[in-house]
Design a protein around this motif. Structure first.
Motif, PDB file in Angstrom:
ATOM      1  N   LEU A 114       0.831  -1.189   0.000  1.00  0.00           N
ATOM      2  CA  LEU A 114       0.000   0.000   0.000  1.00  0.00           C
ATOM      3  C   LEU A 114       0.871   1.246   0.000  1.00  0.00           C
ATOM      4  O   LEU A 114       1.946   1.255   0.619  1.00  0.00           O
ATOM      5  CB  LEU A 114      -0.899   0.011   1.241  1.00  0.00           C
ATOM      6  N   GLU A 116       0.470   5.465   0.584  1.00  0.00           N
ATOM      7  CA  GLU A 116      -0.340   6.624   0.916  1.00  0.00           C
ATOM      8  C   GLU A 116       0.236   7.871   0.251  1.00  0.00           C
ATOM      9  O   GLU A 116       1.450   7.980   0.045  1.00  0.00           O
ATOM     10  CB  GLU A 116      -0.379   6.862   2.431  1.00  0.00           C
ATOM     11  N   CYS A 172      -4.957   6.109  -0.627  1.00  0.00           N
ATOM     12  CA  CYS A 172      -4.278   4.837  -0.380  1.00  0.00           C
ATOM     13  C   CYS A 172      -4.390   4.021  -1.653  1.00  0.00           C
ATOM     14  O   CYS A 172      -5.502   3.723  -2.099  1.00  0.00           O
ATOM     15  CB  CYS A 172      -4.949   4.126   0.785  1.00  0.00           C
ATOM     16  N   TRP A 208      -7.886   3.466   8.093  1.00  0.00           N
ATOM     17  CA  TRP A 208      -6.971   4.608   8.175  1.00  0.00           C
ATOM     18  C   TRP A 208      -6.620   4.826   9.648  1.00  0.00           C
ATOM     19  O   TRP A 208      -7.510   4.871  10.498  1.00  0.00           O
ATOM     20  CB  TRP A 208      -7.617   5.869   7.604  1.00  0.00           C
ATOM     21  N   CYS A 261      -2.617   3.856   5.872  1.00  0.00           N
ATOM     22  CA  CYS A 261      -3.720   2.978   5.513  1.00  0.00           C
ATOM     23  C   CYS A 261      -3.260   1.531   5.696  1.00  0.00           C
ATOM     24  O   CYS A 261      -2.065   1.232   5.616  1.00  0.00           O
ATOM     25  CB  CYS A 261      -4.221   3.229   4.098  1.00  0.00           C
ATOM     26  N   GLY A 271       0.848   0.613   4.688  1.00  0.00           N
ATOM     27  CA  GLY A 271       1.680   1.515   3.912  1.00  0.00           C
ATOM     28  C   GLY A 271       2.723   2.155   4.800  1.00  0.00           C
ATOM     29  O   GLY A 271       2.773   1.903   6.016  1.00  0.00           O
TER      30      GLY A 271
END
Length: 123
Positions: free
Chosen positions: A4, A6, A22, A36, A96, A114
């Motif tokens: 992931l 962000e 994200c 989140w 995220c 992330g």
């Protein structure tokens, strides 16, 4: 493992807005429950919002209700967090995370993360 990324953080004055995003490559985010979280210096990671995979239902922390909105953009394969009426206490690194099943504010229920994006609210 799901990767992931962000984006969208920055420095904003109190009362301002940001839109965090994200994104994932090689995986369809719609299949995952996305949370989140944020972490301020010296504080524990806090869940601020979540959107469930199966029905799109959402949850929000009391501190952000009415100001934060989480949504999916399936065309872009992103989950976005619109944050309005920013306050200095919203400052922190926003992450995220992907999980399965029902939404949760507990970071331990999410297995993929992330690297975060910094949000700083200051005049």
């Amino acid at each position: 493992q799901l990767q992931l990324v962000e984006s969208g953080g920055g420095l904003v004055q109190p009362g301002g807005s940001l839109r965090l995003s994200c994104a994932a490559s090689r995986f369809t985010l719609d299949y995952y429950t996305i949370g989140w979280f944020r972490q301020a210096p010296g504080k524990e990671r806090e869940g601020v919002s979540c959107i469930r995979s199966s029905d799109g239902s959402t949850i929000y922390a009391d501190s952000v209700k009415g100001r934060f909105t989480v949504s999916r953009d399936n065309a872009k394969n992103t989950v976005d967090l619109q944050i309005n009426s920013l306050k200095p206490e919203d400052t922190g690194v926003y992450y995220c995370a992907a999980g399965q099943g029902v939404c949760s504010s507990d970071y331990r229920n999410f297995g993929s993360w992330g690297q975060g994006t910094q949000v700083t609210v200051s005049s």
